[in-house]
Design a protein around this motif. Structure first.
Motif, PDB file in Angstrom:
ATOM      1  N   GLU A  15       0.830  -1.212   0.000  1.00 34.43           N
ATOM      2  CA  GLU A  15       0.000   0.000   0.000  1.00 34.43           C
ATOM      3  C   GLU A  15       0.860   1.256   0.000  1.00 34.43           C
ATOM      4  O   GLU A  15       0.568   2.212  -0.712  1.00 34.43           O
ATOM      5  CB  GLU A  15      -0.928  -0.002   1.215  1.00 34.43           C
ATOM      6  CG  GLU A  15      -2.030  -1.024   1.128  1.00 34.43           C
ATOM      7  CD  GLU A  15      -2.814  -1.150   2.428  1.00 34.43           C
ATOM      8  OE1 GLU A  15      -2.588  -0.340   3.356  1.00 34.43           O
ATOM      9  OE2 GLU A  15      -3.644  -2.066   2.521  1.00 34.43           O
ATOM     10  N   ARG A  59       1.881   6.735  -6.875  1.00 37.66           N
ATOM     11  CA  ARG A  59       0.881   7.677  -7.376  1.00 37.66           C
ATOM     12  C   ARG A  59       1.302   9.106  -7.116  1.00 37.66           C
ATOM     13  O   ARG A  59       1.153   9.964  -7.962  1.00 37.66           O
ATOM     14  CB  ARG A  59      -0.476   7.415  -6.715  1.00 37.66           C
ATOM     15  CG  ARG A  59      -1.191   6.218  -7.273  1.00 37.66           C
ATOM     16  CD  ARG A  59      -2.648   6.215  -6.865  1.00 37.66           C
ATOM     17  NE  ARG A  59      -2.837   6.345  -5.440  1.00 37.66           N
ATOM     18  CZ  ARG A  59      -3.071   5.350  -4.602  1.00 37.66           C
ATOM     19  NH1 ARG A  59      -3.123   4.121  -5.053  1.00 37.66           N
ATOM     20  NH2 ARG A  59      -3.261   5.553  -3.328  1.00 37.66           N
ATOM     21  N   SER A  60       1.861   9.377  -5.936  1.00 37.61           N
ATOM     22  CA  SER A  60       2.206  10.761  -5.626  1.00 37.61           C
ATOM     23  C   SER A  60       3.444  11.225  -6.387  1.00 37.61           C
ATOM     24  O   SER A  60       3.557  12.377  -6.749  1.00 37.61           O
ATOM     25  CB  SER A  60       2.423  10.934  -4.118  1.00 37.61           C
ATOM     26  OG  SER A  60       3.531  10.159  -3.684  1.00 37.61           O
ATOM     27  N   SER A  71       2.341   1.726  -3.386  1.00 33.35           N
ATOM     28  CA  SER A  71       1.299   2.166  -4.307  1.00 33.35           C
ATOM     29  C   SER A  71       1.017   3.660  -4.128  1.00 33.35           C
ATOM     30  O   SER A  71       0.919   4.398  -5.099  1.00 33.35           O
ATOM     31  CB  SER A  71       0.030   1.352  -4.074  1.00 33.35           C
ATOM     32  OG  SER A  71      -1.003   1.825  -4.890  1.00 33.35           O
ATOM     33  N   ARG A  72       0.896   4.095  -2.877  1.00 33.92           N
ATOM     34  CA  ARG A  72       0.660   5.524  -2.614  1.00 33.92           C
ATOM     35  C   ARG A  72       1.851   6.361  -3.056  1.00 33.92           C
ATOM     36  O   ARG A  72       1.699   7.424  -3.630  1.00 33.92           O
ATOM     37  CB  ARG A  72       0.393   5.756  -1.127  1.00 33.92           C
ATOM     38  CG  ARG A  72      -0.992   5.349  -0.688  1.00 33.92           C
ATOM     39  CD  ARG A  72      -1.294   5.862   0.690  1.00 33.92           C
ATOM     40  NE  ARG A  72      -0.324   5.439   1.689  1.00 33.92           N
ATOM     41  CZ  ARG A  72      -0.390   4.324   2.397  1.00 33.92           C
ATOM     42  NH1 ARG A  72      -1.395   3.496   2.213  1.00 33.92           N
ATOM     43  NH2 ARG A  72       0.536   4.038   3.282  1.00 33.92           N
TER      44      ARG A  72
END
Length: 98
Positions: free
Chosen positions: A76, A83-84, A79-80
């Motif tokens: 997670e 994206r950022s 993944s975060r």
């Protein structure tokens, strides 16, 4: 911080797939409680005392579930972070400059 103390003497031993036995809401029968769910509810940091017959079964499952949760948290976070850093917000896929 949390201390979870399970006193399971006089109840069925933990299951090989990581379940402890607890009473239902009306205290009329035992129902299985997954250590995976328990870890999620208790959170971290926490200390567990599993005091019952065949506690080693629960310990093995606890360790497997803790490792699984760690991998999930890392996935997670990656993944975060992906994206950022791409500026894509919630979209999936690779960022290709135009």
């Amino acid at each position: 911080r949390m201390l979870f103390h399970y006193n399971g003497h006089g109840v069925p031993k933990p299951t090989p797939n990581g379940e402890l036995w607890v009473f239902n809401k009306s205290y009329t029968q035992y129902i299985p409680l997954s250590l995976y769910d328990l870890q999620h509810w208790v959170g971290v940091p926490a200390m567990y005392v599993i005091d019952c017959h065949a506690a080693g079964l629960a310990l093995n499952a606890y360790c497997q579930f803790a490792e699984q949760r760690q991998r999930e948290r890392e996935s997670e976070a990656a993944s975060r972070s992906g994206r950022s850093s791409t500026g894509q917000g919630g979209s999936s896929g690779s960022a290709v400059p135009t």
